[in-house]
Design an enzyme around this catalytic site. Structure first.
Site, mmCIF file in Angstrom:
data_model
loop_
_atom_site.group_PDB
_atom_site.id
_atom_site.type_symbol
_atom_site.label_atom_id
_atom_site.label_comp_id
_atom_site.label_asym_id
_atom_site.label_seq_id
_atom_site.Cartn_x
_atom_site.Cartn_y
_atom_site.Cartn_z
ATOM 1 N N TYR A 14 -12.105 -2.944 -2.247
ATOM 2 C CA TYR A 14 -12.523 -3.065 -0.955
ATOM 3 C C TYR A 14 -14.016 -3.161 -0.800
ATOM 4 O O TYR A 14 -14.483 -3.097 0.269
ATOM 5 C CB TYR A 14 -12.047 -2.030 -0.121
ATOM 6 C CG TYR A 14 -10.470 -2.156 0.543
ATOM 7 C CD1 TYR A 14 -9.949 -3.198 0.991
ATOM 8 C CD2 TYR A 14 -9.363 -1.197 0.242
ATOM 9 C CE1 TYR A 14 -8.927 -3.633 1.491
ATOM 10 C CE2 TYR A 14 -7.995 -1.442 0.707
ATOM 11 C CZ TYR A 14 -8.004 -2.477 1.179
ATOM 12 O OH TYR A 14 -6.742 -2.732 1.680
ATOM 13 N N LYS A 68 0.916 -1.106 0.102
ATOM 14 C CA LYS A 68 -0.031 -0.048 0.035
ATOM 15 C C LYS A 68 0.900 1.151 0.039
ATOM 16 O O LYS A 68 1.968 1.225 0.122
ATOM 17 C CB LYS A 68 -0.948 -0.092 1.308
ATOM 18 C CG LYS A 68 -1.874 -0.993 1.205
ATOM 19 C CD LYS A 68 -2.891 -1.233 2.396
ATOM 20 C CE LYS A 68 -3.352 -2.287 2.785
ATOM 21 N NZ LYS A 68 -4.205 -2.414 3.986
ATOM 22 N N HIS A 78 -1.331 -5.652 1.368
ATOM 23 C CA HIS A 78 -2.721 -6.328 1.447
ATOM 24 C C HIS A 78 -2.469 -7.579 0.794
ATOM 25 O O HIS A 78 -1.412 -7.899 0.116
ATOM 26 C CB HIS A 78 -3.558 -5.713 0.416
ATOM 27 C CG HIS A 78 -4.749 -6.523 -0.310
ATOM 28 N ND1 HIS A 78 -5.983 -6.745 0.534
ATOM 29 C CD2 HIS A 78 -4.806 -7.444 -1.118
ATOM 30 C CE1 HIS A 78 -6.607 -7.435 0.072
ATOM 31 N NE2 HIS A 78 -6.115 -7.899 -1.099
ATOM 32 N N ASN A 94 -1.196 -0.698 7.604
ATOM 33 C CA ASN A 94 -0.636 -1.722 7.823
ATOM 34 C C ASN A 94 0.131 -2.363 6.803
ATOM 35 O O ASN A 94 0.390 -3.410 6.658
ATOM 36 C CB ASN A 94 -1.683 -2.604 8.413
ATOM 37 C CG ASN A 94 -2.868 -2.852 7.272
ATOM 38 O OD1 ASN A 94 -2.804 -2.519 6.259
ATOM 39 N ND2 ASN A 94 -3.773 -3.798 7.754
ATOM 40 N N THR A 138 -4.443 -8.480 10.577
ATOM 41 C CA THR A 138 -4.796 -7.230 10.362
ATOM 42 C C THR A 138 -4.316 -5.937 11.040
ATOM 43 O O THR A 138 -3.647 -5.036 10.607
ATOM 44 C CB THR A 138 -6.165 -7.156 10.087
ATOM 45 O OG1 THR A 138 -6.763 -8.282 9.296
ATOM 46 C CG2 THR A 138 -6.838 -5.874 9.427
ATOM 47 N N PHE A 181 -14.949 2.835 8.311
ATOM 48 C CA PHE A 181 -13.564 3.083 8.019
ATOM 49 C C PHE A 181 -13.682 3.141 6.349
ATOM 50 O O PHE A 181 -12.313 3.348 6.002
ATOM 51 C CB PHE A 181 -12.486 2.375 8.687
ATOM 52 C CG PHE A 181 -12.628 0.906 8.530
ATOM 53 C CD1 PHE A 181 -12.069 0.255 7.368
ATOM 54 C CD2 PHE A 181 -13.145 0.100 9.462
ATOM 55 C CE1 PHE A 181 -12.306 -1.106 7.093
ATOM 56 C CE2 PHE A 181 -13.198 -1.284 9.243
ATOM 57 C CZ PHE A 181 -12.717 -1.832 8.320
ATOM 58 N N GLU A 186 -9.269 -10.615 -7.368
ATOM 59 C CA GLU A 186 -8.431 -9.616 -7.258
ATOM 60 C C GLU A 186 -7.429 -9.500 -8.174
ATOM 61 O O GLU A 186 -7.032 -8.333 -8.685
ATOM 62 C CB GLU A 186 -7.884 -9.524 -5.753
ATOM 63 C CG GLU A 186 -8.874 -9.201 -4.818
ATOM 64 C CD GLU A 186 -8.289 -9.261 -3.121
ATOM 65 O OE1 GLU A 186 -9.007 -9.081 -2.377
ATOM 66 O OE2 GLU A 186 -7.164 -9.899 -3.034
ATOM 67 N N ARG A 224 -0.715 -15.049 3.596
ATOM 68 C CA ARG A 224 -1.402 -14.176 4.869
ATOM 69 C C ARG A 224 -0.697 -14.392 6.112
ATOM 70 O O ARG A 224 -0.543 -13.728 7.008
ATOM 71 C CB ARG A 224 -2.942 -14.855 5.045
ATOM 72 C CG ARG A 224 -3.731 -14.403 3.844
ATOM 73 C CD ARG A 224 -4.297 -13.040 3.907
ATOM 74 N NE ARG A 224 -5.072 -12.844 5.125
ATOM 75 C CZ ARG A 224 -5.586 -11.633 5.346
ATOM 76 N NH1 ARG A 224 -5.963 -10.734 4.413
ATOM 77 N NH2 ARG A 224 -6.547 -11.331 6.366
HETATM 78 P P1 DAT Z 1 -6.805 -7.553 5.831
HETATM 79 O O1 DAT Z 1 -6.041 -6.435 5.203
HETATM 80 O O2 DAT Z 1 -5.828 -8.329 6.946
HETATM 81 O O3 DAT Z 1 -7.499 -8.474 4.826
HETATM 82 P P2 DAT Z 1 -9.529 -6.762 6.173
HETATM 83 O O4 DAT Z 1 -9.842 -7.116 4.913
HETATM 84 O O5 DAT Z 1 -10.620 -6.728 7.364
HETATM 85 O O6 DAT Z 1 -8.066 -6.896 6.673
HETATM 86 O O7 DAT Z 1 -9.434 -5.315 6.042
HETATM 87 C C1 DAT Z 1 -8.934 -4.352 4.974
HETATM 88 C C2 DAT Z 1 -8.237 -3.175 5.272
HETATM 89 O O8 DAT Z 1 -8.985 -2.072 5.951
HETATM 90 C C3 DAT Z 1 -7.048 -3.573 6.476
HETATM 91 O O9 DAT Z 1 -5.758 -4.036 5.951
HETATM 92 C C4 DAT Z 1 -6.804 -2.193 7.369
HETATM 93 C C5 DAT Z 1 -8.351 -1.555 7.197
HETATM 94 N N1 DAT Z 1 -8.947 -1.898 8.302
HETATM 95 C C6 DAT Z 1 -9.533 -3.070 8.815
HETATM 96 N N2 DAT Z 1 -10.121 -2.998 10.112
HETATM 97 C C7 DAT Z 1 -9.951 -1.851 10.375
HETATM 98 C C8 DAT Z 1 -10.425 -0.998 11.456
HETATM 99 N N3 DAT Z 1 -10.933 -1.475 12.412
HETATM 100 N N4 DAT Z 1 -9.981 0.345 11.531
HETATM 101 C C9 DAT Z 1 -9.617 0.896 10.412
HETATM 102 N N5 DAT Z 1 -8.862 0.450 9.364
HETATM 103 C C10 DAT Z 1 -9.343 -0.864 9.115
HETATM 104 MG MG MG Z 2 -9.094 -8.445 3.554
#
Ligand code: DAT
Ligand code: MG
Length: 239
Positions: free
Chosen positions: A137, A97, A203, A200, A179, A145, A214, A173
């Site tokens: 997303y 990212k 992705h 973080n 996450t 968020f 994707e 992963r």
């Molecule tokens: P991952 O990236 O581990 O697959 P995800 O698909 O649940 O996690 O979420 C996508 C992204 O959204 C994640 O990398 C960071 C952001 N995100 C997730 N949970 C969040 C939260 N509680 N507050 C802010 N950003 C968040």
């Molecule tokens: Mg995800």
């Protein structure tokens, strides 16, 4: 595939089946032709004669023709072998990212996937539009968020990649970590290199369906490069 390659493949398939029908030692023919086959494949790609073939063409054209004929079945064998291998290998979509790119973490992250033994099959640096980020997303569209997340993903360069290997979706992963970097184990990418969930840095697809979707969203099929890595015979094997 070029017309030249297609007709070469077709001719070679007939030759292969004819050879098989005569129950002659096809494998030894193929083994002998393997190096020549690689030259043939390279040649089909470049549409020029390799020097060695050009030389023999001038000095003994029938021998050169025989060389080509012997090489074609093996070329097809290698091609089919690679295609079959690539077809059964799992692929995942990984993206660094904007925060990871800006922090100069590209090589650090790539090296973790590379050293593990996974194979890079596509890579490009892109600044996605907000609409594109929303597509990527889409499953999070109801989360509070979501808007900020899409603004962030589209705020700068993203390094989009496809990695290939046995179990790469799930293990990718694992390499990435949880996450929330506060919960990621040390040793993982997020555990070692990030602090908060909103930044973080990376992705990774979370399953076979999302990986497929994707990869299809970020890449054209022609951008995915199928090849056999020299290391594969040392990374994969059953004893
Ligand atoms: P991952 O990236 O581990 O697959 P995800 O698909 O649940 O996690 O979420 C996508 C992204 O959204 C994640 O990398 C960071 C952001 N995100 C997730 N949970 C969040 C939260 N509680 N507050 C802010 N950003 C968040
Ligand atoms: Mg995800």
């Amino acid at each position: 595939m070029s017309k030249l390659c297609q007709s070469a493949c077709k001719a070679a398939r007939s030759l292969l089946s004819a050879t098989a029908a005569a129950s002659s030692p096809r494998t030894s023919l193929l083994a002998e032709g393997r190096n020549a086959a690689l030259a043939t494949l390279t040649n089909l790609g470049r549409k020029t004669l390799p020097t060695a073939y050009a030389y023999s063409y001038h000095h003994n054209s029938s021998a050169a023709a025989a060389g080509w004929l012997a090489a074609i079945p093996a070329a097809v064998y290698v091609l089919q072998d690679q295609e079959a291998h690539a077809a059964e290998m799992e692929r995942t979509f990984i993206a660094i990212k904007p925060d990871g790119v800006q922090r100069g973490l590209i090589s650090e992250i790539l090296s973790r996937f590379e050293r593990k033994g996974f194979k890079l099959v596509a890579i490009k640096l892109v600044v996605p539009s907000k609409e594109f980020a929303q597509k990527h997303y889409h499953d999070l569209k109801d989360r509070p968020f979501f808007n900020g997340l899409c603004d962030f993903l589209s705020s700068g360069p993203v390094l989009a990649m496809v990695w290939e290997g046995e179990g790469v979706i799930k293990y990718g992963r694992k390499l990435i970590g949880a996450t929330d970097p506060q919960k990621s184990e040390p040793g993982t990418i997020r555990g070692d290199l990030a602090v908060v969930v909103g930044r973080n840095i990376i992705h990774g697809s979370d399953g076979p369906e999302t990986a497929k979707a994707e990869i299809g969203l970020w890449f054209e099929p022609r951008e995915l490069v199928s090849y056999t890595s020299n290391e594969e015979k040392w990374i994969y094997g059953v004893n």
